[in-house]
Design a protein around this motif. Structure first.
Motif: not given
Length: 316
Positions: A20-28, A88-96, A175-179, A273-279
């Protein structure tokens, strides 16, 4: 942009999901309600499947369609949540790249299937209320199986162009997806090409599926209401309409966020953007959690069987 300054790669090896872009510190903290939703969805839908399987009196079209809905919800939730929680938990952001295409296909395909199941459930309520004496002869097990197969094929076929369109475009710059997951429109926005075809196809699927399915559902309920108002007593009308309440609640839980999210994304530009992703996450993940709760609370046969199950365990 000149060719000397741009690197084009048709198929990037991986995408990076930001969460969730802009809310990275609140991911947990954000992960807590989503994790609870996942647990409720898993337990609720598996309980629905177990109850219908083990209770012979529930081997009817209405509950077969409910099992289809529960299975679809489980697949949809499991397609999205594990990867989201790993971000959110492990910062594992890569996806094949191929994993991203698979996730994208399942999300769109099973969303279309879920909409089709609501139409099938509306058909079941229409036949049960408007043609009660013919219900068992109209909606036989082979007919229910054919309806389920048609729903499955429609979802698979309509979702099939999505990964092909994503694979078709050349990518550059990032190749960064903001979602939190591989949403079709967010992925193709990374392409260095005119993505009008992808955008138009996505809009076509959403608008055609939603409008056609809602038209069929509304048409069914117009006939249902006509039949209900012809009943002789108020109690009979309320009792008959009560059999539709669960279905109506799940329809509202599915279509209202879908329509709101689509309108917000395409026509409202000042939403953060973070509101769009949450919605976007809530409209996908809310119904799979709510559906078993609604049917568990509102459907007497399921509620009674669930109470007997826990009572039996408590006294054994």
């Amino acid at each position: 942009m000149s060719g000397s300054n741009t690197t084009y790669f048709t198929n990037p090896s991986t995408f990076i999901l930001l969460g969730i872009p802009g809310l990275e510190t609140a991911h947990i903290w954000i992960s807590i309600p989503f994790c609870i939703m996942y647990i409720i969805a898993l337990l609720g839908n598996f309980i629905i499947l177990f109850i219908v399987k083990t209770e012979p009196s529930l081997h009817e079209p209405m509950y077969y369609f409910l099992c289809m809905l529960a299975t679809t919800d489980l697949v949809l939730f499991t397609t999205i949540l594990p990867k989201m929680l790993s971000i959110f938990w492990f910062n594992s952001r890569e996806i094949d790249f191929n994993g991203c295409l698979t996730q994208l296909y399942f999300i769109h395909g099973f969303s279309v299937m879920e909409s089709g199941i609501f139409v099938a459930m509306a058909l079941d309520r229409y036949v049960a209320i408007c043609h009660p004496l013919r219900h068992s002869t109209i909606l036989t097990n082979p007919v229910v199986a054919k309806i389920g197969l048609a729903i499955l094929l429609r979802g698979c076929i309509l979702a099939l162009p999505y990964p092909f369109l994503v694979r078709h475009w050349p990518y550059c710059r990032t190749n960064i997806i903001p979602h939190t997951h591989c949403e079709h429109i967010y992925v193709v926005k990374l392409a260095c090409a005119d993505i009008q075809v992808s955008s138009n196809y996505g809009l076509f699927v959403v608008s055609s599926v939603t409008s056609m399915d809602m038209f069929l559902i509304i048409s069914s309920y117009i006939q249902i209401l006509r039949a209900i108002f012809r009943l002789p007593t108020k109690d009979a009308r309320l009792k008959t309409f009560g059999t539709c309440i669960s279905h109506l609640c799940t329809i509202l839980a599915f279509y209202l966020p879908t329509i709101f999210s689509s309108i917000t994304f395409r026509f409202v530009n000042n939403v953060a953007l973070h509101s769009r992703v949450l919605i976007g996450n809530i409209y996908l993940l809310g119904p799979p959690m709510l559906n078993p709760i609604i049917y568990g609370v509102r459907t007497k046969q399921i509620r009674d069987r669930l109470l007997r199950l826990f009572t039996h365990k408590g006294t054994s």
